[in-house]
Structures are given as structure tokens and as C-alpha cells.
Design a protein around this motif. Structure first.
Motif, PDB file in Angstrom:
ATOM      1  N   SER A 281     -62.505  -7.701   7.129  1.00  0.00           N
ATOM      2  CA  SER A 281     -61.325  -7.467   6.695  1.00  0.00           C
ATOM      3  C   SER A 281     -60.560  -8.274   8.112  1.00  0.00           C
ATOM      4  O   SER A 281     -60.985  -8.460   9.069  1.00  0.00           O
ATOM      5  N   GLY A 282     -59.117  -8.450   7.742  1.00  0.00           N
ATOM      6  CA  GLY A 282     -58.695  -9.043   9.003  1.00  0.00           C
ATOM      7  C   GLY A 282     -57.869 -10.569   8.682  1.00  0.00           C
ATOM      8  O   GLY A 282     -57.234 -11.153   9.454  1.00  0.00           O
ATOM      9  N   GLY A 283     -58.567 -11.016   7.709  1.00  0.00           N
ATOM     10  CA  GLY A 283     -58.220 -12.626   7.554  1.00  0.00           C
ATOM     11  C   GLY A 283     -56.643 -12.663   7.043  1.00  0.00           C
ATOM     12  O   GLY A 283     -55.793 -11.762   6.893  1.00  0.00           O
ATOM     13  N   GLY A 284     -56.191 -14.035   6.906  1.00  0.00           N
ATOM     14  CA  GLY A 284     -54.694 -14.350   6.741  1.00  0.00           C
ATOM     15  C   GLY A 284     -54.129 -15.635   6.931  1.00  0.00           C
ATOM     16  O   GLY A 284     -55.058 -16.536   7.307  1.00  0.00           O
ATOM     17  N   LEU A 285     -53.018 -15.739   7.064  1.00  0.00           N
ATOM     18  CA  LEU A 285     -52.283 -16.770   7.305  1.00  0.00           C
ATOM     19  C   LEU A 285     -51.699 -16.828   8.706  1.00  0.00           C
ATOM     20  O   LEU A 285     -50.988 -15.899   8.949  1.00  0.00           O
ATOM     21  N   VAL A 286     -51.994 -17.909   9.599  1.00  0.00           N
ATOM     22  CA  VAL A 286     -51.396 -17.803  10.889  1.00  0.00           C
ATOM     23  C   VAL A 286     -50.995 -19.242  11.319  1.00  0.00           C
ATOM     24  O   VAL A 286     -51.561 -20.265  10.803  1.00  0.00           O
TER      25      VAL A 286
END
Length: 126
Positions: free
Chosen positions: A7-12
Motif C-alpha cells: 500500500s502507499g503508492g500514488g502520484l507525487v
């Protein structure tokens, strides 16, 4: 049988930070090494970092050294990848992995890993 859930992915944005988590379930992990790999579009999967559960010894790919930190919380059976100073080149699907091994930390990226999570997308925008 070891099960791993990331978990913890995303857009940055470039220069930003993210923390990935990998919750593990299964047997006692005393002899295990826990790691992170990534695969960018049209590229092969590559080793990122790994940590030995028993003593906390680590190894990192040169491309992430000094920017990424791998750690464990043995009470939660979870390991983490803290990513800082992210660059567009870090964009990839990140996979956590586990293997029971006693090899030296310098060998962590060269062995065959037995258990894999489903992957989480990390996208770094420029």
C-alpha cells in the motif's frame, strides 16, 4: 505460505516523498529478507532495496541510495520503503517481496525471490 500486501503508492511531484508499506503474513520471518523491486513501462523489473528481518542489515540499488530508506516494524510484520527526492525516473510499479535466505546483504539483489505482492503504482510528475 507468505502473503504480501503493498500500500502507499500514488502520484507525487518531482522532489516529493512517498512511503510504501508491505504487510506480511505467514510463518515466522526470522530467517527472511524483505525487499522492494520496481518495474517501469517497457523495462525489466529491478531490485530497489532489501532488509534482513533478523538483524536489519540492508542493501540498496545505486540509483536510490541516499534517497530511499527501507525499514521494518517487526511487531506489525510490516516493512516500509520511504522514498524521498523522487524523480520522474522513479515512476514504476513497486513490488514487495520476501525470501528465506542467509546470503550477505551485497547479494540481496542477485538471488531468486520466492514471494511477491501484487504491486502498487508510483507516478512522479515533472
Amino acid at each position: 505460505q507468505v502473503q504480501l500486501v503493498e500500500s502507499g503508492g500514488g502520484l507525487v511531484q518531482t522532489g516529493g516523498s512517498l512511503r510504501l508499506s508491505c504487510a506480511a503474513s505467514g510463518p515466522a520471518f526470522f530467517s527472511y529478507v524483505m525487499g522492494w523491486f520496481r518495474q517501469a513501462p517497457e523495462k525489466e523489473r529491478e531490485f530497489v532495496a532489501a532488509i534482513r528481518w533478523r538483524d536489519g542489515s540492508t542493501n540498496y540499488a545505486d540509483s536510490v541510495k541516499a534517497r530511499f530508506t527501507i525499514s521494518t516494524d517487526t511487531a506489525k510484520n510490516t516493512h516500509y520503503l520511504q522514498m524521498s527526492s523522487l524523480e520522474p525516473e522513479d515512476t514504476a510499479v513497486y513490488y514487495c517481496a520476501a525470501v528465506s535466505t542467509m546470503v550477505r546483504p551485497s547479494e540481496f539483489g542477485k538471488i531468486i525471490w520466492d514471494f511477491w505482492g501484487q504491486g502498487t503504482q508510483v507516478t512522479v510528475s515533472s
